[in-house]
Design a protein around this motif. Structure first.
Motif, mmCIF file in Angstrom:
data_model
loop_
_atom_site.group_PDB
_atom_site.id
_atom_site.type_symbol
_atom_site.label_atom_id
_atom_site.label_comp_id
_atom_site.label_asym_id
_atom_site.label_seq_id
_atom_site.Cartn_x
_atom_site.Cartn_y
_atom_site.Cartn_z
ATOM 1 N N SER A 75 -7.376 13.438 -14.382
ATOM 2 C CA SER A 75 -6.634 14.157 -13.345
ATOM 3 C C SER A 75 -5.127 14.008 -13.554
ATOM 4 O O SER A 75 -4.375 14.980 -13.407
ATOM 5 N N LEU A 76 -4.699 12.802 -13.898
ATOM 6 C CA LEU A 76 -3.274 12.566 -14.155
ATOM 7 C C LEU A 76 -2.803 13.380 -15.361
ATOM 8 O O LEU A 76 -1.733 13.986 -15.325
ATOM 9 N N ILE A 77 -3.596 13.418 -16.409
ATOM 10 C CA ILE A 77 -3.246 14.203 -17.594
ATOM 11 C C ILE A 77 -3.059 15.672 -17.208
ATOM 12 O O ILE A 77 -2.077 16.309 -17.596
ATOM 13 N N THR A 78 -3.978 16.197 -16.418
ATOM 14 C CA THR A 78 -3.877 17.589 -15.969
ATOM 15 C C THR A 78 -2.597 17.812 -15.178
ATOM 16 O O THR A 78 -1.897 18.815 -15.368
ATOM 17 N N SER A 79 -2.266 16.875 -14.301
ATOM 18 C CA SER A 79 -1.025 16.997 -13.523
ATOM 19 C C SER A 79 0.195 16.981 -14.427
ATOM 20 O O SER A 79 1.090 17.832 -14.302
ATOM 21 N N ILE A 80 0.238 16.030 -15.356
ATOM 22 C CA ILE A 80 1.382 15.896 -16.266
ATOM 23 C C ILE A 80 1.535 17.158 -17.117
ATOM 24 O O ILE A 80 2.642 17.651 -17.333
ATOM 25 N N GLU A 81 0.404 17.683 -17.592
ATOM 26 C CA GLU A 81 0.458 18.912 -18.400
ATOM 27 C C GLU A 81 1.055 20.073 -17.606
ATOM 28 O O GLU A 81 1.696 20.950 -18.178
ATOM 29 N N GLY A 82 0.863 20.076 -16.294
ATOM 30 C CA GLY A 82 1.343 21.162 -15.458
ATOM 31 C C GLY A 82 2.823 21.112 -15.125
ATOM 32 O O GLY A 82 3.389 22.109 -14.677
ATOM 33 N N PHE A 83 3.466 19.970 -15.337
ATOM 34 C CA PHE A 83 4.897 19.857 -15.054
ATOM 35 C C PHE A 83 5.715 20.399 -16.228
ATOM 36 O O PHE A 83 5.364 20.192 -17.389
ATOM 37 N N ASP A 84 6.816 21.071 -15.919
ATOM 38 C CA ASP A 84 7.703 21.630 -16.929
ATOM 39 C C ASP A 84 8.856 20.649 -17.164
ATOM 40 O O ASP A 84 9.807 20.606 -16.384
ATOM 41 N N PHE A 85 8.728 19.833 -18.207
ATOM 42 C CA PHE A 85 9.740 18.816 -18.499
ATOM 43 C C PHE A 85 9.805 18.556 -20.001
ATOM 44 O O PHE A 85 8.879 18.911 -20.737
ATOM 45 N N ASP A 86 10.882 17.919 -20.426
ATOM 46 C CA ASP A 86 11.045 17.521 -21.828
ATOM 47 C C ASP A 86 10.945 16.013 -22.000
ATOM 48 O O ASP A 86 10.425 15.536 -22.998
ATOM 49 N N ILE A 87 11.487 15.268 -21.031
ATOM 50 C CA ILE A 87 11.557 13.809 -21.122
ATOM 51 C C ILE A 87 10.773 13.183 -19.976
ATOM 52 O O ILE A 87 10.904 13.584 -18.823
ATOM 53 N N CYS A 88 9.963 12.181 -20.322
ATOM 54 C CA CYS A 88 9.182 11.436 -19.342
ATOM 55 C C CYS A 88 9.713 10.004 -19.285
ATOM 56 O O CYS A 88 9.919 9.373 -20.329
ATOM 57 N N VAL A 89 9.911 9.506 -18.072
ATOM 58 C CA VAL A 89 10.366 8.127 -17.884
ATOM 59 C C VAL A 89 9.243 7.354 -17.201
ATOM 60 O O VAL A 89 8.862 7.672 -16.068
ATOM 61 N N MET A 90 8.719 6.363 -17.921
ATOM 62 C CA MET A 90 7.673 5.495 -17.383
ATOM 63 C C MET A 90 8.321 4.226 -16.836
ATOM 64 O O MET A 90 9.494 3.962 -17.064
ATOM 65 N N GLY A 91 7.522 3.439 -16.155
ATOM 66 C CA GLY A 91 8.037 2.234 -15.530
ATOM 67 C C GLY A 91 8.448 1.132 -16.483
ATOM 68 O O GLY A 91 9.383 0.397 -16.206
ATOM 69 N N HIS A 92 7.769 0.985 -17.612
ATOM 70 C CA HIS A 92 8.011 -0.153 -18.498
ATOM 71 C C HIS A 92 8.119 0.265 -19.960
ATOM 72 O O HIS A 92 7.667 -0.460 -20.853
ATOM 73 N N ALA A 93 8.706 1.420 -20.198
ATOM 74 C CA ALA A 93 8.818 1.905 -21.579
ATOM 75 C C ALA A 93 10.079 2.747 -21.706
ATOM 76 O O ALA A 93 10.685 3.153 -20.715
ATOM 77 N N GLU A 94 10.454 2.993 -22.932
ATOM 78 C CA GLU A 94 11.590 3.871 -23.203
ATOM 79 C C GLU A 94 11.201 5.306 -22.844
ATOM 80 O O GLU A 94 10.030 5.673 -22.935
ATOM 81 N N PRO A 95 12.159 6.121 -22.445
ATOM 82 C CA PRO A 95 11.857 7.534 -22.197
ATOM 83 C C PRO A 95 11.239 8.170 -23.431
ATOM 84 O O PRO A 95 11.542 7.787 -24.566
ATOM 85 N N MET A 96 10.339 9.129 -23.209
ATOM 86 C CA MET A 96 9.665 9.776 -24.336
ATOM 87 C C MET A 96 9.444 11.249 -24.031
ATOM 88 O O MET A 96 9.583 11.680 -22.889
ATOM 89 N N SER A 97 9.073 11.985 -25.047
ATOM 90 C CA SER A 97 8.850 13.420 -24.904
ATOM 91 C C SER A 97 7.539 13.691 -24.169
ATOM 92 O O SER A 97 6.652 12.830 -24.080
#
Length: 115
Positions: A75-97
């Protein structure tokens, strides 16, 4: 140091599925999403910057013996796929595509399905 009893108060602000906050020149869009990490996960999209903040959404459920719910991850993957973005910021990692975070999430799902 004076110790005072802890007082828990309810929030002044709550929202349903989504909420938009005008920050002046940019907007923060908040979305409740299903997540294997917690029951109250919120992702924040800054559309003008094409950045998505997901915090610890991809993490395991520490209150349930570090269980990773595959359906919630899907479900989370489906949600993430639906967002229009280039950079993702996670809680404990470097920003990524977007491609990189989705690759990581799909890999994690495949490992769980093979267990």
């Amino acid at each position: 140091m004076i110790k005072r009893p802890t007082q828990v108060v309810t929030s002044d602000l709550s929202f349903g599925e989504s909420m938009e906050i005008d920050l002046g020149d940019i907007t923060a869009e908040l979305y409740h999403v299903e997540s294997p990490h917690s029951e109250d996960c919120v992702c924040i999209l800054i559309p003008q910057e094409r950045v998505l903040f997901i915090g610890d959404a991809v993490g395991v459920d520490y209150y349930n013996n570090c269980f990773l719910d595959k359906e919630k991850l899907r479900s989370l993957i489906t949600s993430i796929e639906g967002f229009d973005f280039d950079i993702c910021v996670m809680g404990h990692a470097e920003p990524m595509s977007k491609d990189n975070i989705l690759h990581i999430m799909h890999s994690l799902l495949e490992r769980q399905e093979n267990v």
